[in-house]
Design a protein around this motif. Structure first.
Motif, PDB file in Angstrom:
ATOM      1  N   VAL A  79      16.354  79.666  52.492  1.00  0.00           N
ATOM      2  CA  VAL A  79      17.337  78.916  53.284  1.00  0.00           C
ATOM      3  C   VAL A  79      17.370  77.456  52.831  1.00  0.00           C
ATOM      4  CG1 VAL A  79      17.892  78.062  55.592  1.00  0.00           C
ATOM      5  CG2 VAL A  79      17.214  80.444  55.283  1.00  0.00           C
ATOM      6  N   LYS A  80      16.188  76.884  52.580  1.00  0.00           N
ATOM      7  CA  LYS A  80      16.118  75.495  52.119  1.00  0.00           C
ATOM      8  C   LYS A  80      16.852  75.333  50.787  1.00  0.00           C
ATOM      9  CE  LYS A  80      11.762  74.103  54.317  1.00  0.00           C
ATOM     10  NZ  LYS A  80      10.357  73.681  54.059  1.00  0.00           N
ATOM     11  N   LEU A  81      16.626  76.295  49.875  1.00  0.00           N
ATOM     12  CA  LEU A  81      17.287  76.213  48.574  1.00  0.00           C
ATOM     13  C   LEU A  81      18.797  76.310  48.731  1.00  0.00           C
ATOM     14  CD1 LEU A  81      14.910  78.448  46.390  1.00  0.00           C
ATOM     15  CD2 LEU A  81      15.136  75.959  46.346  1.00  0.00           C
ATOM     16  N   THR A  82      19.247  77.211  49.634  1.00  0.00           N
ATOM     17  CA  THR A  82      20.680  77.350  49.873  1.00  0.00           C
ATOM     18  C   THR A  82      21.260  76.064  50.446  1.00  0.00           C
ATOM     19  OG1 THR A  82      20.423  79.729  50.272  1.00  0.00           O
ATOM     20  CG2 THR A  82      22.447  78.695  51.080  1.00  0.00           C
ATOM     21  N   MET A  83      20.539  75.465  51.415  1.00  0.00           N
ATOM     22  CA  MET A  83      21.003  74.218  52.021  1.00  0.00           C
ATOM     23  C   MET A  83      21.036  73.096  50.992  1.00  0.00           C
ATOM     24  SD  MET A  83      19.077  74.328  55.735  1.00  0.00           S
ATOM     25  CE  MET A  83      19.768  72.741  56.191  1.00  0.00           C
ATOM     26  N   GLN A  84      20.013  73.032  50.142  1.00  0.00           N
ATOM     27  CA  GLN A  84      19.984  71.996  49.117  1.00  0.00           C
ATOM     28  C   GLN A  84      21.156  72.161  48.153  1.00  0.00           C
ATOM     29  OE1 GLN A  84      16.111  72.386  47.368  1.00  0.00           O
ATOM     30  NE2 GLN A  84      15.045  71.405  49.067  1.00  0.00           N
ATOM     31  N   ASP A  85      21.450  73.427  47.807  1.00  0.00           N
ATOM     32  CA  ASP A  85      22.581  73.681  46.914  1.00  0.00           C
ATOM     33  C   ASP A  85      23.898  73.278  47.575  1.00  0.00           C
ATOM     34  OD1 ASP A  85      23.573  74.877  44.383  1.00  0.00           O
ATOM     35  OD2 ASP A  85      24.562  76.276  45.740  1.00  0.00           O
ATOM     36  N   ASN A  86      24.015  73.589  48.871  1.00  0.00           N
ATOM     37  CA  ASN A  86      25.231  73.207  49.602  1.00  0.00           C
ATOM     38  C   ASN A  86      25.384  71.691  49.669  1.00  0.00           C
ATOM     39  OD1 ASN A  86      25.838  75.893  50.047  1.00  0.00           O
ATOM     40  ND2 ASN A  86      24.902  75.948  52.080  1.00  0.00           N
ATOM     41  N   VAL A  87      24.274  71.016  49.919  1.00  0.00           N
ATOM     42  CA  VAL A  87      24.316  69.551  49.972  1.00  0.00           C
ATOM     43  C   VAL A  87      24.695  68.982  48.609  1.00  0.00           C
ATOM     44  CG1 VAL A  87      22.898  67.475  50.248  1.00  0.00           C
ATOM     45  CG2 VAL A  87      22.679  69.366  51.878  1.00  0.00           C
ATOM     46  N   ARG A  88      24.119  69.578  47.543  1.00  0.00           N
ATOM     47  CA  ARG A  88      24.445  69.108  46.196  1.00  0.00           C
ATOM     48  C   ARG A  88      25.930  69.284  45.906  1.00  0.00           C
ATOM     49  NH1 ARG A  88      25.397  71.651  41.753  1.00  0.00           N
ATOM     50  NH2 ARG A  88      24.737  73.633  42.652  1.00  0.00           N
ATOM     51  N   GLN A  89      26.459  70.465  46.264  1.00  0.00           N
ATOM     52  CA  GLN A  89      27.879  70.705  46.041  1.00  0.00           C
ATOM     53  C   GLN A  89      28.737  69.758  46.881  1.00  0.00           C
ATOM     54  OE1 GLN A  89      28.695  74.855  46.717  1.00  0.00           O
ATOM     55  NE2 GLN A  89      27.384  75.541  45.045  1.00  0.00           N
ATOM     56  N   ALA A  90      28.295  69.508  48.123  1.00  0.00           N
ATOM     57  CA  ALA A  90      29.042  68.585  48.987  1.00  0.00           C
ATOM     58  C   ALA A  90      29.050  67.178  48.391  1.00  0.00           C
ATOM     59  CB  ALA A  90      28.442  68.570  50.388  1.00  0.00           C
ATOM     60  N   LEU A  91      27.893  66.752  47.851  1.00  0.00           N
ATOM     61  CA  LEU A  91      27.823  65.426  47.237  1.00  0.00           C
ATOM     62  C   LEU A  91      28.705  65.347  46.004  1.00  0.00           C
ATOM     63  CD1 LEU A  91      24.000  64.673  47.545  1.00  0.00           C
ATOM     64  CD2 LEU A  91      25.855  63.641  48.850  1.00  0.00           C
ATOM     65  N   GLU A  92      28.695  66.434  45.219  1.00  0.00           N
ATOM     66  CA  GLU A  92      29.570  66.453  44.047  1.00  0.00           C
ATOM     67  C   GLU A  92      31.028  66.372  44.476  1.00  0.00           C
ATOM     68  OE1 GLU A  92      28.571  69.947  41.906  1.00  0.00           O
ATOM     69  OE2 GLU A  92      26.717  69.130  41.065  1.00  0.00           O
ATOM     70  N   GLY A  93      31.372  67.119  45.574  1.00  0.00           N
ATOM     71  CA  GLY A  93      32.736  67.057  46.092  1.00  0.00           C
ATOM     72  C   GLY A  93      33.088  65.674  46.590  1.00  0.00           C
ATOM     73  N   THR A  94      32.117  65.016  47.216  1.00  0.00           N
ATOM     74  CA  THR A  94      32.338  63.648  47.706  1.00  0.00           C
ATOM     75  C   THR A  94      32.612  62.697  46.550  1.00  0.00           C
ATOM     76  OG1 THR A  94      30.892  64.053  49.601  1.00  0.00           O
ATOM     77  CG2 THR A  94      31.322  61.758  49.017  1.00  0.00           C
ATOM     78  N   HIS A  95      31.836  62.857  45.476  1.00  0.00           N
ATOM     79  CA  HIS A  95      32.046  62.007  44.309  1.00  0.00           C
ATOM     80  C   HIS A  95      33.434  62.231  43.717  1.00  0.00           C
ATOM     81  CE1 HIS A  95      27.404  61.838  43.714  1.00  0.00           C
ATOM     82  NE2 HIS A  95      27.834  61.000  44.653  1.00  0.00           N
ATOM     83  N   LYS A  96      33.871  63.490  43.690  1.00  0.00           N
ATOM     84  CA  LYS A  96      35.200  63.782  43.165  1.00  0.00           C
ATOM     85  C   LYS A  96      36.277  63.157  44.052  1.00  0.00           C
ATOM     86  CE  LYS A  96      33.890  68.116  40.906  1.00  0.00           C
ATOM     87  NZ  LYS A  96      34.065  69.588  40.877  1.00  0.00           N
ATOM     88  N   ILE A  97      36.073  63.270  45.369  1.00  0.00           N
ATOM     89  CA  ILE A  97      37.037  62.678  46.305  1.00  0.00           C
ATOM     90  C   ILE A  97      37.092  61.166  46.129  1.00  0.00           C
ATOM     91  CG2 ILE A  97      37.500  62.239  48.746  1.00  0.00           C
ATOM     92  CD1 ILE A  97      36.396  65.035  49.328  1.00  0.00           C
ATOM     93  N   GLU A  98      35.919  60.548  45.973  1.00  0.00           N
ATOM     94  CA  GLU A  98      35.874  59.102  45.773  1.00  0.00           C
ATOM     95  C   GLU A  98      36.611  58.718  44.491  1.00  0.00           C
ATOM     96  OE1 GLU A  98      31.769  58.146  45.786  1.00  0.00           O
ATOM     97  OE2 GLU A  98      31.570  58.178  47.977  1.00  0.00           O
ATOM     98  N   ALA A  99      36.450  59.543  43.431  1.00  0.00           N
ATOM     99  CA  ALA A  99      37.143  59.262  42.174  1.00  0.00           C
ATOM    100  C   ALA A  99      38.652  59.384  42.354  1.00  0.00           C
ATOM    101  CB  ALA A  99      36.655  60.218  41.090  1.00  0.00           C
TER     102      ALA A  99
END
Length: 235
Positions: free
Chosen positions: A165-185
């Motif tokens: 579950v932790k690994l899944t959550m970490q992956d989700n957070v990573r993807q969310a951060l990547e999405g945030t960076h794309k949105i910021e760009a």
């Protein structure tokens, strides 16, 4: 894991062997000693009584233990697990012979952690059994925890699920951060386009206010007197 040579016939009480064969008990003994003088400063017997002399017999051997390395060897119907630390202490666990090594190693790791946290450097100067009473409750709980293999298996399975579950959550957070960076760009690009559009709008407004006029060329020098005379007459 590294195996030490078998000790010279240390034995445990007969009832221990009977309990091991019946499969009712898994953990028999935990203790901590100093390698320098082989003094056992704390120990606890579980399920059945332990012959302390058998433990001392093992400790009297010439053992070159590397700190952090776990040693396992069989004695009669039991398996001995030893782990040394940088301070010169050796942590001892005696179990039934079929006890899973992964749980034995986990027990020794936890044993070292809780013992050092509670006893600290006192173990380096206490006499024989000097810390046994103080550590009695802690060691009893440790033995009870690692004696129940079924519960340990359940805890292990639960920990695996939690880690997944932790690994899944970490992956989700990573993807969310990547999405945030794309949105910021994208937002930055939109702001730049908007700024460029503003500049273009100002340029268009300027052209509409000041339309281009035809170029007025200067008159010939010959006509200057004709223009100047009326100006003088008018004056």
């Amino acid at each position: 894991p590294t195996s030490l040579p078998p000790p010279p016939h240390p034995t445990l009480h007969r009832e221990r062997a009977m309990a091991s064969q019946a499969g009712a008990n898994n953990v028999f003994y935990v203790g901590v000693a100093r390698l320098a003088d082989r003094v056992i400063v704390a120990n606890h017997s579980y399920n059945v009584s332990t012959n302390a002399e058998s433990v001392k017999t093992v400790l009297r051997q010439q053992m070159n233990m590397r700190p952090g390395t776990i040693y396992n060897f069989d004695v009669s119907d039991t398996t001995w697990h030893l782990k040394g630390d940088d301070a010169g202490r050796v942590f001892i666990l005696i179990t039934q012979s079929q006890y899973p090594l992964r749980f034995a190693h986990q027990c020794l790791e936890e044993f070292e952690t809780v013992f050092v946290a509670k006893a600290g450097d006192r173990s380096m100067r206490e006499n024989e059994n000097g810390l046994t009473r103080m550590m009695s409750s802690t060691l009893a709980k440790l033995c009870a925890k690692y004696d129940n293999l079924e519960e340990l298996d359940q805890l292990t399975a639960l920990n695996v699920k939690v880690n997944n579950v932790k690994l899944t959550m970490q992956d989700n957070v990573r993807q969310a951060l990547e999405g945030t960076h794309k949105i910021e760009a994208l937002e930055k690009s939109a702001e730049e386009l908007q700024a460029q559009a503003g500049v273009f709008k100002k340029q268009v407004s300027f052209i509409l206010i000041f339309p281009r006029c035809p170029i007025i060329r200067p008159l010939s020098n010959d006509l200057y007197p004709l223009i100047r005379i009326p100006q003088i007459i008018n004056l």
